[in-house]
Design a protein around this motif. Structure first.
Motif, PDB file in Angstrom:
ATOM      1  N   LEU A  52       0.831  -1.209   0.000  1.00 10.08           N
ATOM      2  CA  LEU A  52       0.000   0.000   0.000  1.00 10.08           C
ATOM      3  C   LEU A  52       0.863   1.256   0.000  1.00 10.08           C
ATOM      4  O   LEU A  52       0.661   2.161  -0.812  1.00 10.08           O
ATOM      5  N   PRO A  67     -10.250   3.546  -5.928  1.00 13.03           N
ATOM      6  CA  PRO A  67     -10.700   2.695  -4.820  1.00 13.03           C
ATOM      7  C   PRO A  67     -10.582   1.201  -5.113  1.00 13.03           C
ATOM      8  O   PRO A  67     -10.248   0.421  -4.210  1.00 13.03           O
ATOM      9  N   VAL A  70      -7.090   0.049  -4.448  1.00 12.82           N
ATOM     10  CA  VAL A  70      -6.803   0.006  -3.009  1.00 12.82           C
ATOM     11  C   VAL A  70      -7.501  -1.201  -2.378  1.00 12.82           C
ATOM     12  O   VAL A  70      -6.924  -1.905  -1.543  1.00 12.82           O
ATOM     13  N   GLU A  71      -8.727  -1.447  -2.782  1.00 13.72           N
ATOM     14  CA  GLU A  71      -9.464  -2.607  -2.262  1.00 13.72           C
ATOM     15  C   GLU A  71      -8.707  -3.904  -2.503  1.00 13.72           C
ATOM     16  O   GLU A  71      -8.656  -4.780  -1.639  1.00 13.72           O
ATOM     17  N   LEU A  74      -5.943  -4.187  -0.025  1.00 13.41           N
ATOM     18  CA  LEU A  74      -6.400  -4.341   1.361  1.00 13.41           C
ATOM     19  C   LEU A  74      -7.251  -5.586   1.586  1.00 13.41           C
ATOM     20  O   LEU A  74      -7.608  -5.886   2.734  1.00 13.41           O
ATOM     21  N   PHE A  80     -12.528  -5.001   3.495  1.00  9.46           N
ATOM     22  CA  PHE A  80     -11.628  -4.160   2.707  1.00  9.46           C
ATOM     23  C   PHE A  80     -12.342  -3.006   2.018  1.00  9.46           C
ATOM     24  O   PHE A  80     -11.722  -1.964   1.765  1.00  9.46           O
ATOM     25  N   ARG A  81     -13.627  -3.147   1.725  1.00  7.77           N
ATOM     26  CA  ARG A  81     -14.334  -2.026   1.093  1.00  7.77           C
ATOM     27  C   ARG A  81     -14.504  -0.870   2.081  1.00  7.77           C
ATOM     28  O   ARG A  81     -14.256   0.290   1.744  1.00  7.77           O
ATOM     29  N   LYS A  83     -12.725  -0.369   4.752  1.00 10.32           N
ATOM     30  CA  LYS A  83     -11.404   0.148   5.105  1.00 10.32           C
ATOM     31  C   LYS A  83     -10.841   1.027   3.990  1.00 10.32           C
ATOM     32  O   LYS A  83     -10.185   2.043   4.258  1.00 10.32           O
ATOM     33  N   THR A  84     -11.101   0.645   2.756  1.00  9.56           N
ATOM     34  CA  THR A  84     -10.663   1.467   1.629  1.00  9.56           C
ATOM     35  C   THR A  84     -11.317   2.841   1.698  1.00  9.56           C
ATOM     36  O   THR A  84     -10.648   3.874   1.536  1.00  9.56           O
ATOM     37  N   LYS A  85     -12.608   2.847   1.945  1.00 11.28           N
ATOM     38  CA  LYS A  85     -13.333   4.120   2.054  1.00 11.28           C
ATOM     39  C   LYS A  85     -12.764   4.969   3.185  1.00 11.28           C
ATOM     40  O   LYS A  85     -12.583   6.187   3.044  1.00 11.28           O
ATOM     41  N   ILE A  88      -9.000   6.230   2.326  1.00  7.49           N
ATOM     42  CA  ILE A  88      -9.032   7.262   1.289  1.00  7.49           C
ATOM     43  C   ILE A  88      -9.670   8.530   1.863  1.00  7.49           C
ATOM     44  O   ILE A  88      -9.187   9.648   1.633  1.00  7.49           O
TER      45      ILE A  88
END
Length: 250
Positions: A52, A67, A70-71, A74, A80-81, A83-85, A88
């Motif tokens: 990352l 996104p 990143v997903e 992660l 992971f969705r 956490k990505t949100k 970011i």
């Protein structure tokens, strides 16, 4: 209070190398890693964050990230969705509101997406040297076992336990307790027979009391297993701790 402080002194002798078990090189990496550590292990986060931060080294980079990309990075950390949100979102807040720098004040940190008091105190204590108590699941479990508090809400646990110790000790107290919870005083089967503070513990006997059987329950350096960090402090290595393997190794 006397018993609580004695327990902390004993733990300081057992874990003189206690440290945050998330790999980080700067406050930005620490706040992101701490957010990612929800509902997973620090080890899994440490195995995931190198990729990352190699791709998104600054808040500005992560704020502008795709996104979906990143997903994918992660995914091993779970949730992971969400956490990505969160990462970011907090990166955008850092870039837009704080000039790309992680703020060193509690009231600013808790305004960042995904950052609560626990995460804020991890960052304040370990990136800025400002005392704070980290009330994670291990800390909550142990301070109740030791009868330091009967509270169940993190904020109330933080306030009650904080009143037992000088503020200057709060950060290292957190490390000592969390280290002990991960290595010896486990949730389901504490290794009571191998516990260095057994004579001080009001919950002694909840776990395995036979010394030989208890030794087999020990984790990380106490049981000969790698710890949580890929790049642990030298003091940890000197004490017999081993660095954790990178993602996909072995």
């Amino acid at each position: 209070m006397r018993r609580a402080r004695r327990i902390n002194r004993e733990l300081a002798e057992v874990y003189p190398y206690a440290h945050p078990e998330l790999d980080f090189e700067n406050p930005f990496q620490l706040v992101v890693a701490t957010v990612l550590s929800a509902q997973t292990t620090d080890l899994r986060v440490n195995q995931t964050t190198p990729a990352l931060f190699a791709k998104y080294p600054t808040p500005e980079d992560l704020a502008a990230a795709d996104p979906e990309e990143v997903e994918e990075i992660l995914r091993p950390t779970g949730f992971f969705r969400a956490k990505t949100k969160a990462v970011i979102g907090l990166s955008k807040a850092l870039a837009e509101q704080f000039g790309g720098e992680v703020p060193g004040r509690l009231e600013d940190l808790v305004k960042l997406p995904g950052v609560g008091r626990k995460t804020a105190f991890v960052v304040l204590g370990n990136a800025f040297g400002r005392p704070g108590i980290t009330v994670d699941t291990h800390f909550q479990r142990l301070v109740r076992r030791w009868k330091w508090t009967e509270e169940t809400e993190p904020d109330k646990i933080e306030a009650t336990v904080g009143g037992l110790f000088p503020k200057s000790e709060w950060t290292m107290l957190s490390h000592h307790v969390i280290f002990h919870g991960r290595r010896i005083c486990h949730a389901r089967k504490p290794a009571c027979g191998a516990c260095p503070i057994a004579p001080l513990c009001p919950a002694y006997g909840e776990g395995e009391t036979d010394p030989e059987k208890a030794k087999k329950l020990l984790k990380y350096e106490k049981g000969g297993f790698p710890g949580q960090r890929l790049k642990p402090p030298q003091a940890y290595l000197d004490a017999g701790g081993k660095p954790a393997p990178p993602l996909g190794a072995g």
